[in-house]
Design a protein around this motif. Structure first.
Motif, mmCIF file in Angstrom:
data_model
loop_
_atom_site.group_PDB
_atom_site.id
_atom_site.type_symbol
_atom_site.label_atom_id
_atom_site.label_comp_id
_atom_site.label_asym_id
_atom_site.label_seq_id
_atom_site.Cartn_x
_atom_site.Cartn_y
_atom_site.Cartn_z
ATOM 1 N N ALA A 449 5.358 1.727 -11.132
ATOM 2 C CA ALA A 449 4.664 0.443 -11.057
ATOM 3 C C ALA A 449 4.637 -0.086 -9.631
ATOM 4 N N LEU A 450 5.765 -0.009 -8.931
ATOM 5 C CA LEU A 450 5.826 -0.512 -7.559
ATOM 6 C C LEU A 450 4.933 0.301 -6.622
ATOM 7 N N VAL A 451 5.058 1.632 -6.710
ATOM 8 C CA VAL A 451 4.244 2.488 -5.839
ATOM 9 C C VAL A 451 2.758 2.325 -6.180
ATOM 10 N N GLY A 452 2.450 2.218 -7.467
ATOM 11 C CA GLY A 452 1.061 2.025 -7.878
ATOM 12 C C GLY A 452 0.485 0.736 -7.339
ATOM 13 N N LEU A 453 1.245 -0.375 -7.418
ATOM 14 C CA LEU A 453 0.761 -1.659 -6.919
ATOM 15 C C LEU A 453 0.510 -1.601 -5.420
ATOM 16 N N VAL A 454 1.457 -1.048 -4.682
ATOM 17 C CA VAL A 454 1.291 -0.945 -3.235
ATOM 18 C C VAL A 454 0.071 -0.076 -2.895
ATOM 19 N N SER A 455 -0.085 1.043 -3.615
ATOM 20 C CA SER A 455 -1.232 1.929 -3.373
ATOM 21 C C SER A 455 -2.547 1.212 -3.657
ATOM 22 N N GLY A 456 -2.587 0.449 -4.748
ATOM 23 C CA GLY A 456 -3.801 -0.287 -5.083
ATOM 24 C C GLY A 456 -4.146 -1.333 -4.038
ATOM 25 N N LEU A 457 -3.140 -2.044 -3.527
ATOM 26 C CA LEU A 457 -3.384 -3.052 -2.497
ATOM 27 C C LEU A 457 -3.841 -2.408 -1.193
ATOM 28 N N VAL A 458 -3.200 -1.289 -0.824
ATOM 29 C CA VAL A 458 -3.604 -0.586 0.391
ATOM 30 C C VAL A 458 -5.049 -0.099 0.272
ATOM 31 N N MET A 459 -5.393 0.476 -0.874
ATOM 32 C CA MET A 459 -6.759 0.955 -1.096
ATOM 33 C C MET A 459 -7.754 -0.203 -1.044
ATOM 34 N N ALA A 460 -7.386 -1.330 -1.669
ATOM 35 C CA ALA A 460 -8.286 -2.480 -1.707
ATOM 36 C C ALA A 460 -8.555 -3.021 -0.310
ATOM 37 N N PHE A 461 -7.498 -3.183 0.484
ATOM 38 C CA PHE A 461 -7.683 -3.724 1.824
ATOM 39 C C PHE A 461 -8.363 -2.714 2.749
ATOM 40 N N TRP A 462 -8.076 -1.447 2.551
ATOM 41 C CA TRP A 462 -8.731 -0.414 3.357
ATOM 42 C C TRP A 462 -10.240 -0.444 3.139
ATOM 43 N N ILE A 463 -10.652 -0.439 1.876
ATOM 44 C CA ILE A 463 -12.086 -0.432 1.585
ATOM 45 C C ILE A 463 -12.730 -1.751 1.995
ATOM 46 N N GLY A 464 -12.094 -2.863 1.628
ATOM 47 C CA GLY A 464 -12.684 -4.171 1.916
ATOM 48 C C GLY A 464 -12.826 -4.441 3.395
ATOM 49 N N ILE A 465 -11.738 -4.279 4.138
ATOM 50 C CA ILE A 465 -11.780 -4.554 5.574
ATOM 51 C C ILE A 465 -12.599 -3.487 6.301
ATOM 52 N N GLY A 466 -12.453 -2.220 5.881
ATOM 53 C CA GLY A 466 -13.232 -1.155 6.506
ATOM 54 C C GLY A 466 -14.721 -1.360 6.320
ATOM 55 N N SER A 467 -15.116 -1.819 5.132
ATOM 56 C CA SER A 467 -16.522 -2.092 4.855
ATOM 57 C C SER A 467 -17.035 -3.202 5.757
ATOM 58 N N PHE A 468 -16.237 -4.259 5.868
ATOM 59 C CA PHE A 468 -16.642 -5.398 6.689
ATOM 60 C C PHE A 468 -16.792 -5.005 8.157
ATOM 61 N N VAL A 469 -15.792 -4.274 8.690
ATOM 62 C CA VAL A 469 -15.810 -3.896 10.099
ATOM 63 C C VAL A 469 -16.948 -2.917 10.398
ATOM 64 N N SER A 470 -17.136 -1.932 9.504
ATOM 65 C CA SER A 470 -18.169 -0.925 9.754
ATOM 66 C C SER A 470 -19.560 -1.533 9.739
ATOM 67 N N ARG A 471 -19.784 -2.490 8.868
ATOM 68 C CA ARG A 471 -21.109 -3.115 8.796
ATOM 69 C C ARG A 471 -21.346 -4.059 9.961
#
Length: 601
Positions: A449-471
């Motif tokens: 559960a802990l590793v899954g939550l951290v992985s989900g947050l990392v993935m979410a911020f990676w995609i969200g911030i990466g999308s914003f910066v790339s555009r």
């Protein structure tokens, strides 16, 4: 009046309208504060944490359902829906298809689990199912999410109103923030719910007034529809399965289900309302009642967008430079249409700020609850009920001051504000995945559960911030619509709604960055579940008999009913179910016995 004349000549044509509108706005604040004071000095006078945080578990279906609706029907959402329809057409209306499962699943899965465990905080479930560390991580994530959300939802509509009408920016921010803090800290959840009811009525009235007057001035609903059709604003059913397309039936109707689950299934602000109901049946009925209300809200947003198009067509006030962003365009339209009708502009302003008040007050109350139940009570010696209640009120007051501070920070962010707005949407999916991992997969353990939550947050911020910066760094600037997801009220996923997919299909990492914002919740929650299960199997999956009964919803047992009993036991799909309910102990933290909290099949 001089300031108004410079910023919006339409509004300054009649001083009487200006005065009446201010009066209506003040009446909204006075009525909201009055409801809070009434519940502060009546009934049990908020003397216990049960009454202050959970309305003494005495609320009926109707007020709870309207409060559920109002909680995420934010002011920016009211501005966003018509703007979305005006710019891109009615394809967004198919989001309504996601409401059925998005509300049916919480009614029959999440509510029975939470209600029968007799929780005060949704994150208490995480300790019963996993461990105290998972509970704290979930709580801290939620607090981070809501604190950012509060400042933006308070500041953004005031900024739009100031830009279009000259309405005093910080006067509106301070008035809303202080009044909301007052009635939330004094009146508790009862005050929050009943002010939500009042504010929901005001929201409906304000939107209806604009639609009726605007339709009449456009020549009737038939003429509005004809102009929208001629302008290609009436969208058909788009069955394109491409997940990179911003709005299709699949992104809205299927991806929207996960967004609804994150909002109405596991968000503390909503769970707290379910738990305040008198009975489990009334909690379920309140969730059912939200369905038609959400459809009405969505329809009103679509109609207002079509009426705006009927008035301006392709000759947008944004293109002419009358406003600087699409969210301001709705207010410009309101002042244009209603400028000769004293009081109606003020009614829409009241509608706008009703959305902000209902959202912020819910945030205050839910933050005070999780802080008290998850971070203070489990780690301090037992305190008296009077002291615990006083501390809860102080927490609500403190979060009110934090909200004002966040509004000030939001005003300084400039272009970074859009990145801050996206954080709310990026956090909801991983939290949904964490609860799904616990409820549906008995073999998931605490480490997973802990590793899954951290992985989900990392993935979410990676995609969200990466999308914003790339555009933002692209050679051709993207088209930006600075509004939000209109109906569900999740206004801080603004960046996800605003970035439009390029015409040339991206590949590699860019394809991930171009994923439709409506799939974010599904993608991030799936990441938590997949990673959580893999880590659980690698570190030693839990057996069903090791779990607290009642913390697992037997979805796998129901789906695999055709398998022999021995195979179902090996797959951890057989949960012993009995139709009895047991209460938590006096601290509301731990089960009385290992036979408590059993759910019926």
């Amino acid at each position: 009046r001089i300031v108004c004349s410079k910023l919006c000549p339409l509004y300054a044509t009649n001083l009487q309208i200006f005065t009446v509108d201010y009066v209506i706005f003040v009446m909204l604040l006075v009525a909201s504060a009055g409801i809070g004071l009434y519940y502060a000095f009546s009934g049990g006078r908020q003397r216990t944490t049960q009454e202050f945080l959970l309305a003494d578990r005495s609320m009926r279906c109707l007020p709870v359902s309207l409060s559920l609706l109002a909680t995420f029907q934010s002011a920016v959402a009211i501005l966003g829906a018509p703007s979305e329809i005006y710019t891109h057409g009615t394809q967004y209306w198919f989001l309504g298809c996601s409401y059925f499962l998005g509300l049916l699943i919480p009614a029959h899965v999440f509510i029975p689990v939470f209600y029968r465990l007799h929780l005060s905080s949704a994150y208490q479930y995480l300790e019963l199912r996993f461990s105290k560390s998972v509970r704290i991580c979930g709580t801290v994530t939620f607090i981070f999410q809501m604190v950012i959300y509060m400042g933006v939802v308070l500041y953004a509509p005031a900024l739009a109103l100031n830009a279009v009408t000259g309405f005093d920016l910080w006067g509106a921010v301070l008035a809303m923030g202080l009044v909301c803090t007052l009635y939330t800290a004094l009146g508790g959840l009862k005050a929050v719910i009943w002010t939500d009811v009042f504010q929901t009525i005001v929201m409906f009235a304000g939107q209806l007034a604009v639609i009726v007057v605007g339709t009449h001035q456009a020549g009737g609903i038939a003429e509005v529809w004809r102009k929208a059709q001629n302008g290609s604003r009436i969208s058909g059913l788009d069955l394109n399965p491409d997940p990179l397309e911003r709005h299709t039936f699949w992104t809205l109707g299927v991806g929207g289900i996960f967004l609804m689950l994150a909002l109405y299934g596991v968000n503390q602000a909503q769970v707290q309302r379910y738990l305040s109901s008198r009975t489990e049946k009334e909690a379920i009925m309140s969730c059912y009642a939200v369905f038609p209300c959400q459809q009405i809200v969505l329809t009103l947003g679509c109609l207002m967008g079509l009426v705006i198009y009927a008035r301006y067509g392709e000759d947008s006030p944004l293109d002419k430079g009358y406003v600087k962003s699409n969210d301001q365009m709705v207010l410009y339209f309101v002042m244009d249409v209603l400028r000769d009708l004293p009081g109606l502009p003020g009614l829409f302003v009241a509608c706008l700020f009703s959305g902000a008040l209902s959202t912020i007050s819910s945030a205050f109350n839910s933050l005070a609850t999780v802080t008290m139940e998850d971070l203070i009570k489990p780690h301090v010696r037992p305190m008296t009920e009077a002291r615990a209640t006083l501390l809860s009120k102080m927490l609500a007051l403190a979060y009110g001051l934090v909200c004002l501070a966040m509004a000030y920070i939001a005003s300084l962010m400039g272009s970074v504000l859009q990145a801050a707005l996206s954080i709310f949407g990026m956090v909801g999916g991983p939290l949904l995945g964490l609860f799904c991992l616990g409820m549906f997969f008995p073999w998931a353990n605490s480490t997973g559960a802990l590793v899954g939550l951290v992985s989900g947050l990392v993935m979410a911020f990676w995609i969200g911030i990466g999308s914003f910066v790339s555009r933002m760094s692209a050679s051709v600037p993207p088209v930006i619509n600075a509004t939000v997801i209109p109906d569900v009220g999740n206004m801080t996923t603004a960046v996800m709604t605003t970035l439009i997919t390029p015409k040339t299909r991206p590949s590699g990492v860019q394809a991930l960055y171009s994923l439709s914002y409506m799939w974010y919740s599904a993608h991030n929650s799936a990441t938590v579940v997949v990673v959580g299960l893999l880590v659980s199997f690698l570190t030693g999956p839990w057996k069903e008999k090791e779990l607290n009964p009642g913390t697992i919803y037997p979805v796998l047992g129901n789906l695999l009913f055709f398998l022999p009993q021995r195979y179902r036991e090996k797959l951890c799909c057989v949960t012993p179910l009995e139709d009895n309910v047991s209460h938590l102990n006096a601290t509301n933290q731990y089960p009385v016995s290992n036979t408590a909290f059993l759910l019926p099949l």
